[in-house]
Design an enzyme around this catalytic site. Structure first.
Site, PDB file in Angstrom:
ATOM      1  N   THR A  95       0.799  -1.232   0.000  1.00 23.22           N
ATOM      2  CA  THR A  95       0.000   0.000   0.000  1.00 23.22           C
ATOM      3  C   THR A  95       0.831   1.282   0.000  1.00 23.22           C
ATOM      4  O   THR A  95       0.567   2.207  -0.759  1.00 23.22           O
ATOM      5  CB  THR A  95      -0.926  -0.012   1.225  1.00 23.22           C
ATOM      6  OG1 THR A  95      -1.805  -1.127   1.081  1.00 23.22           O
ATOM      7  CG2 THR A  95      -1.741   1.265   1.335  1.00 23.22           C
ATOM      8  N   ASN A 116       5.628  -1.093   3.353  1.00 24.10           N
ATOM      9  CA  ASN A 116       4.832  -0.470   4.412  1.00 24.10           C
ATOM     10  C   ASN A 116       5.695  -0.265   5.660  1.00 24.10           C
ATOM     11  O   ASN A 116       5.555   0.721   6.383  1.00 24.10           O
ATOM     12  CB  ASN A 116       3.640  -1.351   4.781  1.00 24.10           C
ATOM     13  CG  ASN A 116       2.537  -1.290   3.739  1.00 24.10           C
ATOM     14  OD1 ASN A 116       2.543  -0.417   2.871  1.00 24.10           O
ATOM     15  ND2 ASN A 116       1.603  -2.212   3.824  1.00 24.10           N
ATOM     16  N   LYS A 177      -6.998   4.798   4.938  1.00 21.45           N
ATOM     17  CA  LYS A 177      -5.713   4.539   5.598  1.00 21.45           C
ATOM     18  C   LYS A 177      -4.871   5.816   5.652  1.00 21.45           C
ATOM     19  O   LYS A 177      -4.788   6.538   4.651  1.00 21.45           O
ATOM     20  CB  LYS A 177      -4.924   3.493   4.811  1.00 21.45           C
ATOM     21  CG  LYS A 177      -5.579   2.131   4.773  1.00 21.45           C
ATOM     22  CD  LYS A 177      -4.694   1.156   4.014  1.00 21.45           C
ATOM     23  CE  LYS A 177      -5.403  -0.186   3.857  1.00 21.45           C
ATOM     24  NZ  LYS A 177      -4.627  -1.113   3.012  1.00 21.45           N
ATOM     25  N   ASP A 178      -4.173   5.998   6.763  1.00 22.25           N
ATOM     26  CA  ASP A 178      -3.293   7.169   6.877  1.00 22.25           C
ATOM     27  C   ASP A 178      -2.246   7.161   5.775  1.00 22.25           C
ATOM     28  O   ASP A 178      -1.971   8.188   5.149  1.00 22.25           O
ATOM     29  CB  ASP A 178      -2.644   7.254   8.278  1.00 22.25           C
ATOM     30  CG  ASP A 178      -1.853   6.021   8.693  1.00 22.25           C
ATOM     31  OD1 ASP A 178      -1.298   5.343   7.825  1.00 22.25           O
ATOM     32  OD2 ASP A 178      -1.784   5.752   9.910  1.00 22.25           O
ATOM     33  N   ASP A 305      -9.300  -3.350  -0.068  1.00 24.99           N
ATOM     34  CA  ASP A 305      -8.129  -4.082   0.405  1.00 24.99           C
ATOM     35  C   ASP A 305      -8.456  -4.922   1.645  1.00 24.99           C
ATOM     36  O   ASP A 305      -8.037  -6.076   1.752  1.00 24.99           O
ATOM     37  CB  ASP A 305      -7.018  -3.090   0.738  1.00 24.99           C
ATOM     38  CG  ASP A 305      -5.738  -3.770   1.160  1.00 24.99           C
ATOM     39  OD1 ASP A 305      -5.158  -4.507   0.342  1.00 24.99           O
ATOM     40  OD2 ASP A 305      -5.315  -3.580   2.318  1.00 24.99           O
TER      41      ASP A 305
HETATM   42 ZN    ZN Z   1      -3.085  -1.433  -0.399  1.00 25.67          ZN
END
Ligand code: ZN
Length: 563
Positions: A95, A116, A177-178, A305
């Site tokens: 991501t 990540n 997501k941040d 996701d």
């Molecule tokens: Zn992702």
């Protein structure tokens, strides 16, 4: 400005005033031509709002599979420019790296976002693992308890560049997501909102007043989470409702989310809906497009996701989720239409994904398997510690594949021998496709071939940062899922294989006739393509991407860039 005017086609004025019906009838084809010329003229106008939507884990495979079912926003976007098989070209298809490519024009080798999480053994803190959206320089920061920040992103985003070209441009980022919000938004955001696990929050130190829509959505979500949520399966998804056994649980058939289940909120339609509500609210409240300079809004729809990880990609859960994305994208387009400002939308994904091995096996992929526990960094470490009589850990790694680091404490005189032995152990394992060393990757030029023709080494080169990458970089064989414990997640992405690299890339400007191109472009091409539309200079030496001409007719939307 002259260039801009040249792009405008002069509409045949006065036709509408024609008084007599007969004349009107005669002129009908002219009117049609005038209307279409007017809409082309409008479309060729410089966008006042740039919107980038990332659908987390929306693989090219899912896009192709569900194309016939889209009726709303994802249907409309297909009247624009469609690259059904674009590429997140790098190997570490996660991501954070994926989002870092979308609006920087740069691959992770340049953005520095190699994963990540990675290890930085030079940190003085006890936790040597780094989270991509933390600021490790802050006292007390760790990979699990951090202040969200763009500190580790080495590249400039579209928003950063727009802001420095004209401080009047507003940079707005909203995501589940941040890391999606940060990596697309960048270093100079005016508004940023992401889900904290309990509510939508912004960065520490952002001193702007909270927009009304954020409070409204947070209040509604707080009430909604405390109620059970029984998903109603859309009709086209019913045939996909087939149970699949994974250890002691079943996936494939949507089930009720229990009252107060915050984890379950991630996989419910309510999650993306809430993110979309905030994005739409900000378009209205901030009057995006109506300021002195063009504005940019990035939107990260993260629920796809979570659905992929929790239930896999080929069940009824994903079907319902993607029809939900279709609806949300439709709502975003309607909100943009209502601004009456020229806009451009790009929609893509941060990476693709793979179904769970249990269902892949049923669906004809006989070599699909879960990773062998022997490949876990702790277990490899144990074997090497015994072989060389060293204290553990010898190796550090976030996952069985990707970046593996030799522990700092290993004495200099054995380091190269331990690395050689580790490499040999990995290569001897039947689930490992290749192992690269920094020396091997450093030697390679950044790839320039079409992304579907890259070697495995090219893919890892595009993910390689000499400051941050591991001492060994381990590639799995295709169809190996690096999850052993299936209690939370059953499927994932992250491999260098095309099912994880291939994503749709869709550009849409209202009224502009598009085209479809099956040959690949890359997500790094998005930044120069959008920048050219607003005549924002981006030195080509600073990025990896190239401008894509979005005009299927006679115009050249890259004219500014080529100038
Ligand atoms: Zn992702």
């Amino acid at each position: 400005m002259a260039r801009f005017q040249m792009l405008m086609r002069s509409p045949a004025v006065g036709v509408r005033r024609s008084p007599a019906f007969g004349v009107l009838r005669m002129l009908f084809p002219v009117i049609v031509a005038a209307v279409s010329a007017a809409s082309e003229a409008q479309s060729a106008a410089r966008p006042r709002i740039i919107v980038a939507i990332s659908v987390d884990e929306f693989s090219a495979d899912l896009f192709t599979e569900y194309r016939p079912l889209f009726k709303a926003g994802l249907h409309r976007l297909q009247t624009g420019v469609v690259f059904p098989g674009g590429y997140q070209s790098h190997a570490a298809t996660e991501t954070c790296p994926g989002h870092s490519t979308i609006l920087t024009g740069s691959r992770p080798a340049r953005t520095g976002i190699i994963a990540n999480e990675w290890y930085d053994q030079s940190l003085s803190r006890a936790d040597k693992k780094v989270y991509c959206s933390e600021d490790p320089s802050l006292p007390g920061s760790s990979s699990t308890n951090f202040t969200v920040s763009a500190q580790l992103l080495k590249a400039q985003t579209l928003g950063d560049r727009m802001k420095s070209a004209n401080p009047g441009s507003r940079v707005v980022s909203v995501a589940g997501k941040d890391r999606a919000a940060i990596m697309m938004g960048g270093h100079a955001m005016d508004q940023v909102w992401f889900w904290s696990g309990k509510s939508f929050v912004t960065l520490k130190g952002m001193d702007q007043p909270t927009p009304a829509i954020v409070d409204k959505v947070n209040a509604a979500v707080a009430v909604g989470i405390m109620k059970p949520d029984l998903p109603v399966l859309p009709e086209p998804c019913r045939v996909r409702s087939v149970p699949v056994r994974v250890a002691d649980k079943t996936v494939g058939v949507p089930r009720e989310r229990k009252a107060g289940d915050f984890q379950g909120f991630h996989t419910s339609l309510a999650f993306d809906r809430a993110t979309t509500d905030i994005a739409i609210g900000l378009i209205r409240e901030l009057r995006l497009g109506a300021g002195k300079a063009p504005d940019v809004l990035s939107i990260g729809l993260s629920a796809t996701d979570y659905v992929g990880h929790t239930f896999g990609t080929e069940g009824a859960e994903m079907c319902a989720q993607l029809l939900g994305v279709d609806e949300n994208v439709g709502r975003i387009l309607a909100a943009l239409d209502a601004t009456h400002q020229p806009y451009v939308v790009v929609l893509t994904a941060d990476h693709g994904g793979q179904d769970l091995p249990e269902r892949n096996k049923i669906h004809g992929i006989l070599d699909a398997a879960r990773v062998d526990a022997a490949l876990l960094p702790a277990n490899m470490s144990k074997q090497l510690a015994a072989e060389f009589d060293l204290p553990e850990p010898v190796l550090l790694g976030v996952a069985p594949f990707g970046d593996i680091y030799l522990a700092r404490g290993i004495p200099g005189n054995v380091r190269s021998r331990v690395l050689e032995a580790a490499k040999a152990r990995y290569l001897a394992h039947p689930q490992v496709a290749a192992v690269f060393t920094p020396a091997e990757l450093r030697r390679l030029p950044l790839p320039s071939e079409p992304a579907d023709e890259w070697s495995l080494a090219d893919r890892f080169r595009a993910s390689f940062d000499p400051e941050r990458s591991g001492d060994l970089i381990v590639a799995p064989k295709p169809h190996i899922t690096p999850i052993i414990d299936v209690s939370t997640y059953v499927a994932t992405h992250g491999s260098p294989w095309n099912y994880d690299r291939k994503v749709p890339i869709l550009f849409y400007r209202p009224g502009v006739v598009g085209f479809e191109q099956s040959l690949p472009v890359e997500t790094v091409d998005i930044l120069p393509t959008l920048a050219a539309l607003i005549e924002l200079p981006v030195p080509s030496a600073e990025i990896d991407g190239r401008c894509i001409n979005l005009d299927a007719a006679t115009g050249d939307s890259c004219a500014f860039e080529r100038h």
